[in-house]
Design an enzyme around this catalytic site. Sequence first.
Site, PDB file in Angstrom:
ATOM      1  CD  GLU A 304      -3.039  -1.019   0.140  1.00 40.88           C
ATOM      2  OE1 GLU A 304      -3.028  -0.041  -0.621  1.00 40.88           O
ATOM      3  OE2 GLU A 304      -3.874  -1.941   0.054  1.00 40.88           O
ATOM      4  NE  ARG A 308      -3.652   2.801  -0.875  1.00 38.74           N
ATOM      5  CZ  ARG A 308      -4.919   2.711  -0.508  1.00 38.74           C
ATOM      6  NH1 ARG A 308      -5.572   3.774  -0.116  1.00 38.74           N
ATOM      7  NH2 ARG A 308      -5.538   1.547  -0.507  1.00 38.74           N
ATOM      8  CG  ASP A 437      -6.156  -7.250  -7.459  1.00 42.07           C
ATOM      9  OD1 ASP A 437      -5.125  -7.591  -6.848  1.00 42.07           O
ATOM     10  OD2 ASP A 437      -6.934  -6.368  -7.036  1.00 42.07           O
ATOM     11  CD  GLU A 573     -10.657  -1.418  -8.570  1.00 40.33           C
ATOM     12  OE1 GLU A 573     -11.814  -1.045  -8.255  1.00 40.33           O
ATOM     13  OE2 GLU A 573      -9.684  -1.368  -7.784  1.00 40.33           O
TER      14      GLU A 573
HETATM   15  C1  DMJ Z   1      -6.217   0.612  -4.941  1.00 42.90           C
HETATM   16  O1  DMJ Z   1      -5.442   0.805  -3.834  1.00 42.90           O
HETATM   17  C2  DMJ Z   1      -5.447  -0.051  -6.038  1.00 42.90           C
HETATM   18  O2  DMJ Z   1      -6.111   0.117  -7.230  1.00 42.90           O
HETATM   19  C3  DMJ Z   1      -5.244  -1.508  -5.786  1.00 42.90           C
HETATM   20  O3  DMJ Z   1      -4.617  -2.140  -6.862  1.00 42.90           O
HETATM   21  C4  DMJ Z   1      -6.555  -2.180  -5.551  1.00 42.90           C
HETATM   22  N1  DMJ Z   1      -7.334  -1.526  -4.562  1.00 42.90           N
HETATM   23  C5  DMJ Z   1      -7.459  -0.102  -4.562  1.00 42.90           C
HETATM   24  C6  DMJ Z   1      -8.624   0.439  -5.338  1.00 42.90           C
HETATM   25  O4  DMJ Z   1      -9.729  -0.315  -5.379  1.00 42.90           O
END
Ligand code: DMJ
Length: 673
Positions: A304, A308, A437, A573
């Site tokens: 994270e 970010r 994912d 998404e």
């Molecule tokens: C974000 O932090 C990123 O896109 C991550 O890959 C998946 N989850 C969240 C958004 O849904």
Amino acid sequence: MYSAAAAAASPPRRDFISVTLSPEEAVGAGGYNNSKAWRRRSWWRKWKQLSRLQRSIILFLFAFLAVCGVISYTSMGEPWKSLTNKSLDDQRTEPEIPGLKLANPAVLPAPQKADANLGEYPELSPQKPPKPPHVRRGPSNLQNKPPWRDVRLKTRHDTSKVVEEPVQADKEEKTEKSVISWRGAVIEPDQSTEPPSSKIKEPEKPSSVEVEDQKEPVPITERQVAVIEAFRHAWKGYKDFAWGHDELKPLSKSYSEWFGLGLTLIDALDTMWILGLKEEFEEARKWVANDLVFDKNVDVNLFESTIRILGGLLSTYHLSGDSLFLEKAKDIGNRLMPAFKTPSKIPYSDVNIGRGTAHPPRWTSDSTVAEVTSIQLEFRELSRLTGDEKFQKAVDEVMKHVHTLSGKNDGLVPMFINTNSGQFTHLGVYTLGARADSYYEYLLKQWIQGGKKENELLEDYMRAIEGVKKHLLQRSQPKKLTFVGELAHGHFSAKMDHLVCFLPGTLALGAHNGLTADHMKLAEALIETCYQMYAQVETGLSPEIVHFNLHAQKGHKDVEIKPADRHNLLRPETVESLFYMYRFTGDKKYQDWGWEILQNFNKYTRVPTGGYTSINNVQNPSNPEPRDKMESFFLGETLKYMFLLFSDDIDLINLDKYVFNTEAHPLPIWVPA
Ligand code: DMJ
């Protein structure tokens, strides 16, 4: 010139010029007489001495020269006028951020310290960027102009709102409701990638800053204005009640802390740049300069904080050219490195960035597969910028290791990996949703980032998509929507996370980069499904998870929602994929779908006092049950992708020059010199 005396003394010559001096002239010669009256009389006399033909020729010549003069004056006037305007324009649009060093329009920022070591750029693993002199360090796609430099507002439906004159545009910039467009970064002249084939507009290959400068800025649209308004509203809430904290709690007018690092502010930096929000960017920049401190005894999640914070800082550095952001990126990058000190080199999930220690979650020594394989774009870019190979080496090793691991099912990976043994655990469960994912997303994106040379990444990606087709694709009833389900120990489940909706965008990006056209077909089918996950729900907002009906039942829609899954976290998404689909096809329906979604966010998640909130129940329009939290990715991703979706400017983050990390932070595609 001959004098009469000289002429007389000269031997006779055939080309002799005879000059006869009149008495007055003789006087003049003897005593200089240059009175106006004398000169006038003298010229008039000469004129009268000419024949009529000679006089006509002279008059004709004068008339001809006069006409030429008028014509050339009018044709030169425009360039002069525009030159004048341009220079005024330039003066007006100088960056006005005190202390913020934006790159000079024609000059790349001074190279970073590491540039001194160009020759010592270390040999990296086979998955490496081209080495110097082929790799240019520093922001390769520098935003040489601040976003507020070119102001052109045009609504799609109301052409009368076109602001033609820079002066007028400049005025608008100063008003409260002003909107500012940025036409994208100045781009490297050459690309290692194949020529793009966007349907919206033929991409340009500017060979220099000058060429880019000549491009007409693409006006922003009414819908983009609405996104700016939404962003400002969200930002107002954050600023008023959560400034410098991780997330806004808009209903209780307070905040929540996750890492205590101003997560929302950092996640939103490049969005503000792209939206052209000068004042907001300036304020946030000051906070980063004065208050962002990583030397804190705090545990952060490696994934994270990488996507970010590190991603956000790197991207903002590239867009703004402001070295403050690179310095901060280096700092956090270094502090995250202890995570890789594990027996297997598969990183731990958590790092204490103040103490320099790392550990797995309390209950296990496993890490999540998506987490350890979705930090690569950022660390690789940090190596490229700093010249320090350790970042890239650490993350490349993870990818190489995962490439060779057994336990995959036709390229599909399990969700967990052990940090001691380096082996997959909890085998037999395969999903494109949570915990797996972005593994798939980063296979393709690393391949693109590195100039499409790292074949193992491409192989793994292609194999995985085949695996998806073979094991996870199904069609729902009654609408026959193509969806991606899950496989658990041989049993198919018709469950699909909203998170899976990154996939159509990724597939489209692959197809755009030359992969099989099949992928585009699949992308088209899947984005329709993701849209239906919104459209078939009462609020027009998607739940976190849906179950698709495999058998037609009277009165049943394709999408079923379980009570535990009916929340919406303002996730990006679907909008992300809509953006890619519109960029690559130019089909306006994708913009329209995105517009519907934005309106529904405004209807059900907007908090009047500022900010947006996630909600607990997308099925109840009269009470969607606000959860009192605005996730940082709403500003970092959702609104950014909305703004890009509604733009017709392919140079507004050109997808042949940038690759988005999984948190929507654009990073440059490495370009050989
Ligand atoms: C974000 O932090 C990123 O896109 C991550 O890959 C998946 N989850 C969240 C958004 O849904």
